[in-house]
Design a protein around this motif. Structure first.
Motif, short mmCIF file in Angstrom:
data_model
loop_
_atom_site.label_atom_id
_atom_site.label_comp_id
_atom_site.label_asym_id
_atom_site.label_seq_id
_atom_site.Cartn_x
_atom_site.Cartn_y
_atom_site.Cartn_z
N HIS A 15 5.79 -0.08 2.96
CA HIS A 15 5.32 -1.42 2.60
C HIS A 15 3.99 -1.21 1.89
CE1 HIS A 15 7.86 -3.32 5.99
NE2 HIS A 15 8.38 -3.66 4.83
N PRO A 16 4.01 -1.09 0.55
CA PRO A 16 2.73 -0.90 -0.15
C PRO A 16 1.78 -2.04 0.18
CG PRO A 16 4.57 -0.50 -1.62
CD PRO A 16 5.13 -1.10 -0.37
N TYR A 17 0.55 -1.67 0.48
CA TYR A 17 -0.46 -2.64 0.88
C TYR A 17 -1.63 -2.52 -0.09
CZ TYR A 17 -3.97 -5.07 3.68
OH TYR A 17 -4.95 -5.94 4.12
N MET A 18 -1.99 -3.63 -0.69
CA MET A 18 -3.07 -3.59 -1.67
C MET A 18 -4.05 -4.72 -1.46
SD MET A 18 -0.97 -2.65 -5.06
CE MET A 18 0.43 -3.56 -4.51
N ARG A 19 -5.31 -4.37 -1.55
CA ARG A 19 -6.34 -5.39 -1.54
C ARG A 19 -6.37 -5.99 -2.94
NH1 ARG A 19 -11.59 -5.85 1.68
NH2 ARG A 19 -12.88 -7.17 0.38
N VAL A 20 -6.05 -7.27 -3.03
CA VAL A 20 -5.93 -7.93 -4.33
C VAL A 20 -7.30 -8.19 -4.93
CG1 VAL A 20 -5.19 -10.04 -5.47
CG2 VAL A 20 -3.71 -8.97 -3.76
N GLY A 21 -8.19 -8.75 -4.16
CA GLY A 21 -9.52 -9.07 -4.67
C GLY A 21 -10.20 -10.10 -3.81
N GLU A 22 -11.37 -10.53 -4.24
CA GLU A 22 -12.16 -11.47 -3.45
C GLU A 22 -11.66 -12.90 -3.64
OE1 GLU A 22 -16.20 -12.31 -5.04
OE2 GLU A 22 -15.65 -10.86 -6.59
N ASP A 56 -9.06 -5.38 -11.61
CA ASP A 56 -8.58 -5.12 -12.98
C ASP A 56 -7.26 -4.36 -13.01
OD1 ASP A 56 -10.72 -6.41 -13.97
OD2 ASP A 56 -11.89 -4.61 -14.40
N TRP A 57 -7.13 -3.34 -12.16
CA TRP A 57 -5.96 -2.47 -12.29
C TRP A 57 -4.66 -3.20 -12.00
CZ3 TRP A 57 -2.85 -1.70 -8.11
CH2 TRP A 57 -3.40 -1.93 -6.85
N ILE A 58 -4.73 -4.32 -11.28
CA ILE A 58 -3.50 -5.07 -11.01
C ILE A 58 -2.97 -5.68 -12.30
CG2 ILE A 58 -2.56 -7.08 -9.84
CD1 ILE A 58 -4.41 -6.46 -7.51
N LEU A 59 -3.84 -6.28 -13.08
CA LEU A 59 -3.39 -6.91 -14.33
C LEU A 59 -3.00 -5.86 -15.36
CD1 LEU A 59 -6.00 -9.79 -14.57
CD2 LEU A 59 -3.63 -9.91 -13.80
N GLU A 60 -3.54 -4.65 -15.21
CA GLU A 60 -3.20 -3.57 -16.14
C GLU A 60 -1.99 -2.78 -15.66
OE1 GLU A 60 -4.73 -3.57 -18.87
OE2 GLU A 60 -6.28 -5.00 -18.25
N ASP A 61 -1.40 -3.16 -14.52
CA ASP A 61 -0.25 -2.43 -13.96
C ASP A 61 -0.56 -0.96 -13.72
OD1 ASP A 61 1.25 -4.70 -13.95
OD2 ASP A 61 2.36 -4.21 -15.78
N ASP A 62 -1.81 -0.65 -13.39
CA ASP A 62 -2.19 0.75 -13.27
C ASP A 62 -2.27 1.15 -11.80
OD1 ASP A 62 -3.19 3.27 -13.46
OD2 ASP A 62 -4.85 2.76 -14.79
N PHE A 63 -1.12 1.48 -11.24
CA PHE A 63 -1.07 1.87 -9.83
C PHE A 63 -1.93 3.10 -9.56
CE2 PHE A 63 3.23 -0.26 -9.25
CZ PHE A 63 2.69 -1.27 -8.47
N GLY A 105 3.35 12.78 -5.67
CA GLY A 105 3.32 11.45 -6.27
C GLY A 105 2.01 10.77 -5.98
N LEU A 106 2.08 9.50 -5.56
CA LEU A 106 0.86 8.76 -5.23
C LEU A 106 0.19 9.36 -4.00
CD1 LEU A 106 2.15 5.08 -5.68
CD2 LEU A 106 0.48 6.25 -7.13
N ALA A 120 -6.15 5.59 -6.69
CA ALA A 120 -7.33 6.45 -6.71
C ALA A 120 -8.55 5.72 -6.17
CB ALA A 120 -7.60 6.93 -8.14
N ALA A 121 -8.60 4.40 -6.39
CA ALA A 121 -9.74 3.62 -5.91
C ALA A 121 -9.63 3.29 -4.43
CB ALA A 121 -9.85 2.32 -6.72
N GLY A 122 -8.52 3.64 -3.83
CA GLY A 122 -8.34 3.35 -2.41
C GLY A 122 -7.88 1.92 -2.14
N ASP A 123 -7.56 1.16 -3.20
CA ASP A 123 -7.09 -0.22 -3.02
C ASP A 123 -5.62 -0.28 -2.67
OD1 ASP A 123 -9.55 -1.22 -3.62
OD2 ASP A 123 -9.10 -1.61 -5.72
N LEU A 124 -4.89 0.77 -2.97
CA LEU A 124 -3.45 0.78 -2.77
C LEU A 124 -3.09 1.87 -1.75
CD1 LEU A 124 -0.42 0.39 -3.43
CD2 LEU A 124 -0.77 1.87 -5.41
N SER A 125 -2.40 1.46 -0.71
CA SER A 125 -1.99 2.43 0.30
C SER A 125 -0.65 2.00 0.87
CB SER A 125 -3.05 2.49 1.41
OG SER A 125 -3.14 1.24 2.05
N GLY A 126 -0.21 2.68 1.88
CA GLY A 126 0.98 2.27 2.60
C GLY A 126 0.58 1.57 3.89
N SER A 127 1.57 1.39 4.75
CA SER A 127 1.32 0.66 6.00
C SER A 127 1.77 1.46 7.22
CB SER A 127 2.07 -0.68 5.97
OG SER A 127 1.72 -1.44 4.84
#
Lengths: 510, 62
Positions: free
Chosen positions: A255-262, A424-431, A66-67, A436-443
């Motif tokens: 607990h999915p952890y994501m850097r939202v943005g600046e 961008d990928w947050i608004l596009e719902d593109d997990f 999966g991811l 892949a960009a390393g913005d989304l991980s677990g905890s």
């Protein structure tokens, strides 16, 4: 007493115990201490040694499906103290609404409520060396129906359970801690409902192993290993113990952890702030629980400095030794750290970075039976099957993330805090893109894989943490969480361990 | 109010610079930035803005 199960000392485990605990991490050690205080004889069986070793850690190797996820032999630690050895120390309890069933979240709901864990709040705070037992949350700058500010409290330095309780356990007559004792099987009686012995062996190739007998057995090996143990315990039941409804290992949650943005702040911002939704918000938007973190670009320790104090510091720190000593002796101590003083004061006044930072989200993952720990074909050095972790996010996770981020952006504006620029990928719902960009991980949080439910068709353990279909096998740790909430799990793990200790005290000893 | 004006200017400059457009007040007329609406929120070049922000930045909901 601490013994090495790889030696002749294993004879110390020949006599039956009241309770056999498998795994000496936060849950196992907390439970053992609670039972020992009640006079129980406890066998505390740790697969690793006092320190990290590659051979022991290799038993945690597995595959991911999966991811992208962290290597499974890196997200947990296999030696005394378990994963507390790399724990960051952040503590928060679950909220009352996390225990409630929610119509928009299939499978949700615990058979117990927050009120069942509250009695253990003070004791857990003492164990973790937190100040006080409750969690007073700070107010928002301006009232909001949607959000509230929340507080995490830190175990500082993070409590390493192995180091912290080594001497106490070594001196204990009630607890026999075995190191290098790897569980390889659980044997059942003729009814297949009662565990009669747990079998262990060392990593030596020709080791015949040894058995430990007890009145009750508790798996405290973590959210990935507890289901692996049950699924591998197939010497009498082909599907594994407790797996009569094919639920063992299912509902894995992180607990999915994501850097939202600046973030650009309206005023200088130094600290870290946490915000969480109100229960009304969760119901109105039909989303999962979450927290949003607001962090300054600079470390939180870079607080604004006081000019008079830094002048005084300069004077003290350039003074001859005897004067500096005198300052310490009379108690007027000012740290002479390199990053303090007049230069630091003027530098920090001019820091443009204080107006920028970033936002991150950490959220409760949706319960999905296809997210699971299952057995792989490959086997480890003990001959046990390794695991495959299936980890994906679904539509409810996507809706939660996007709803949270957009409303948080508006909250920052409404509160006069600043504005956030989302990736961008947050608004596009593109997990996949975020992953892949390393913005989304677990905890590093592994939950719900032997989840709690009074209904054996919805969970693996009952409200007392007893494995359905057995009379004396229990599970401890975050694998029994029925839902994940958004809070870091250690505080709740300890509350549950103490509650299980009370239950075993009453049923076995009382 | 000075801090808020300064903030809005910073936000506008950051948004324009990220889009490769000249700063406000420059001689060339900037191309309009696409504005996406999500409920009460407006997203311009990734920034989550309020209706008041759009007005202050002279952006329009397209």
């Amino acid at each position: 007493m601490i013994l090495d199960a790889g030696t002749a000392e294993r004879s110390a485990f020949a006599e039956p115990f009241d309770v056999c605990i498998i795994g000496a991490g936060p849950a196992g050690i907390t439970l053992a201490r609670r039972l020992a205080s009640a006079g129980a004889g406890v066998a505390l069986m740790e697969g690793g040694d006092l320190d990290f070793s590659n051979d022991s850690q290799d038993l945690y190797t597995g595959r991911i499906s999966g991811l992208d996820y962290f290597p499974l032999d890196a997200v947990r630690l296999r030696y005394l103290g378990g994963s507390s050895n790399h724990w960051a120390g952040a503590c928060r309890e679950l909220d009352a609404h996390d225990f409630e069933p929610r119509p928009h979240h299939p499978w949700s709901g615990w058979p117990i409520g927050k009120e069942d864990l509250d009695p253990y709040q003070g004791e857990v705070a003492r164990i973790l060396r937190l100040d006080g037992g409750n969690f007073p949350d700070p107010p928002l700058r301006r009232d909001s129906d949607d959000f509230r500010r929340i507080l995490y409290r830190d175990s500082r330095p993070p409590l390493r359970f192995g180091e912290a309780f080594h001497d106490e356990i070594a001196a204990s007559d009630a607890i026999r801690l075995a190191l290098n004792a790897n569980l390889v099987d659980l044997r059942l009686d003729d009814t297949l409902g009662t565990v009669t012995e747990a079998r262990f062996r060392s990593l030596e190739a020709d080791d015949p192993g040894f058995a430990v007998r007890a009145r009750a057995y508790v798996l405290c090996a973590g959210g990935l290993e507890n289901p692996r143990i049950l699924l591998n315990a197939r010497s009498q039941i082909p599907a594994g113990i407790g797996n009569q409804h094919d639920l063992v290992g299912r509902f894995f949650c992180e607990h999915p952890y994501m850097r939202v943005g600046e973030v650009v702040f309206e005023e200088r911002f130094f600290a870290t702030e946490y915000h969480a939704p109100t229960p009304d918000f969760l119901d109105a938007y039909e989303v999962l629980d979450f927290n949003l973190q607001l962090l300054a670009d600079r470390p939180r320790t870079r607080q604004p400095l006081s000019l008079p104090k830094e002048v005084a510091r300069e004077a003290v720190c350039v003074a001859p030794f005897t004067e500096r000593l005198a300052q310490r002796v009379v108690g007027n101590t000012l740290s002479c750290a390199d990053d303090l003083g007049l230069r630091a004061y003027f530098e920090r006044r001019e820091m443009p970075e204080d107006f920028s930072g970033f936002a991150a989200i950490q959220f409760e993952q949706a319960l999905d039976p296809s997210n699971r720990v299952r057995l792989a074909a490959e086997r480890d050095a003990l001959g046990l099957q390794r695991i495959v972790l299936d980890w994906r996010l679904d539509d409810l996770d996507r809706r939660t993330m996007r709803t949270a981020v957009l409303h948080f952006g508006m909250l920052l504006a409404d509160q006069g805090i600043g504005r956030v620029r989302v990736t961008d990928w947050i608004l596009e719902d593109d997990f996949q893109a975020g992953n892949a960009a390393g913005d989304l991980s677990g905890s590093y949080h592994h939950m719900c894989t032997t989840r709690m439910s009074d209904d054996p068709r919805r969970g693996v353990v009952d409200r007392d943490c007893r494995v359905h279909g057995t009379s004396n096998l229990y599970a401890g740790g975050s694998s029994v969480f029925a839902t994940a909430g958004h809070a870091t799990p250690t505080f709740t793990i300890l509350q549950l361990a103490l509650r299980l200790g009370d239950h075993l005290d009453e049923t076995l000893l009382g | 109010m000075t801090g808020r004006r300064s903030f809005l200017k910073t936000t506008a400059l950051a948004a324009l610079a990220a889009a490769g457009l000249p700063a406000l007040g420059a001689s060339a007329a900037p191309a309009p930035l696409p504005v996406r609406r999500f409920g009460e929120a407006f997203v311009v070049n990734g920034w989550i803005l309020t209706a008041r922000d759009l007005e202050a930045l002279r952006l329009h909901d397209t």
